[in-house]
Design an enzyme around this catalytic site. Structure first.
Site, PDB file in Angstrom:
ATOM      1  N   ASP A  87      -0.218  12.407   3.674  1.00 30.07           N
ATOM      2  CA  ASP A  87      -0.883  11.279   4.312  1.00 30.07           C
ATOM      3  C   ASP A  87      -0.235  10.011   3.797  1.00 30.07           C
ATOM      4  OD1 ASP A  87      -3.725  11.127   5.981  1.00 30.07           O
ATOM      5  OD2 ASP A  87      -3.236   9.262   4.957  1.00 30.07           O
TER       6      ASP A  87
ATOM      7  N   ARG B 117     -11.541  -4.826   8.190  1.00 32.25           N
ATOM      8  CA  ARG B 117     -10.950  -3.988   7.153  1.00 32.25           C
ATOM      9  C   ARG B 117     -10.106  -4.774   6.154  1.00 32.25           C
ATOM     10  NH1 ARG B 117      -9.389   1.852   9.899  1.00 32.25           N
ATOM     11  NH2 ARG B 117     -11.477   2.302  10.702  1.00 32.25           N
TER      12      ARG B 117
END
Length: 294
Positions: free
Chosen positions: A161, A53
């Site tokens: 979030d 990632r």
């Protein structure tokens, strides 16, 4: 800043790119940094995930080693721009419409009828860790269906979030037909527009849903939270599973303090409330009711 398409030069094949490997020491540094800034606890077997990632971030900056990227985060990012990009890259954002449907049935059967008896009828919901917004829009559908006979009800849904990219997605309210496949056809027709022409194969939430939801960035590790309760229900599903036990306990206690005395905390199917003196009791499948301060 180097291009994200930096050539491999003398490295030859991409298989030789050192960005595909991360040493134990580099992983330990980044794991501690990620935990400090997000609360996410990464075990040893997540090394490949971190490598995968974050490799794009290394390419973006023209870096060859994860140790150089760590230095960038710690010493060369005073405004936190790369920190935000790193968080967006490392977080997991798996969600669906009507995921764990028993929760929405519970709210419709147990919470909403009680709220409808209040005068004025006032409902506050929080989708914590909302990802791309499917949970928040499912809540909005659930509420609209339950309060159809009371259009004056004061209803607000907060969706938060840590990842700014997924929040932007949620605010747009646009989803592919595949993402919307779990929405019953009648509800899809009632609450979404279908894309035409170049937007074929997509759906967009109508104002009847979007107007109920406020999307905001929030790091659950922040203290205090810029949030004022009380909430009738907080959904934090499949989020705290990524935190260590101590952080989980702290978050659950903080959620409880933002609930009404009869409000509910809904967790993911593999998550549970441990005895942390939070005043919560188990009342359903991964559903906990707040009885007030113990």
């Amino acid at each position: 800043m180097a291009s994200s398409h930096k050539a491999t030069g003398n490295f030859g094949s991409i298989l030789d790119d050192s960005r595909l490997t991360i040493s134990d020491g580099e992983f330990r540094q980044l794991r501690q940094f990620i935990h400090a800034h997000t609360g996410i606890a990464l075990s040893e077997h997540k090394k490949a995930l971190v490598c995968s990632r974050l490799s794009k971030r290394l390419r973006h900056h023209g870096l060859q080693h994860y140790s150089d990227y760590y230095v960038l985060l710690v010493e060369q990012d005073p405004e936190g721009v790369e920190l935000m990009a790193m968080i967006n890259a490392i977080t997991t954002n798996k969600t669906d419409f009507f995921r764990e449907p028993h929760h929405f049935r519970f709210l419709a059967e147990q919470l909403y009828p009680r709220v409808r008896t209040r005068r004025p009828a006032r409902l506050r919901l929080w989708s914590a860790g909302t990802a791309t917004g499917e949970e928040a829009y499912t809540l909005a559908i659930n509420v609209r269906e339950s309060f159809a006979a009371d259009p004056t009800a004061d209803i607000r849904i907060l969706a938060t979030d840590i990842d700014t990219n997924v929040l932007a997605h949620g605010e747009r309210g646009v989803y592919t037909a595949d993402q919307a496949r779990h929405i019953p056809e009648a509800l899809l027709h009632r609450y979404f527009w279908r894309g035409q022409g170049g937007n074929a194969g997509q759906v967009k939430a109508k104002p009847a849903l979007a107007d109920l939801i406020r999307f905001r960035r929030l790091n659950l590790l922040d203290n205090p939270w810029p949030i004022h309760g009380p909430f009738d229900a907080i959904l934090c599903r499949n989020v705290i599973i990524y935190f260590d036990r101590e952080t989980q306990q702290q978050l659950i206690a903080r959620f409880a303090r933002l609930l009404r005395p009869d409000g509910y905390l809904l967790l993911g199917h593999s998550e549970s409330v441990h005895d942390v003196g939070s005043g919560l009791r188990h009342v359903g499948q991964s559903v906990y009711q707040y009885l007030g301060a113990p």
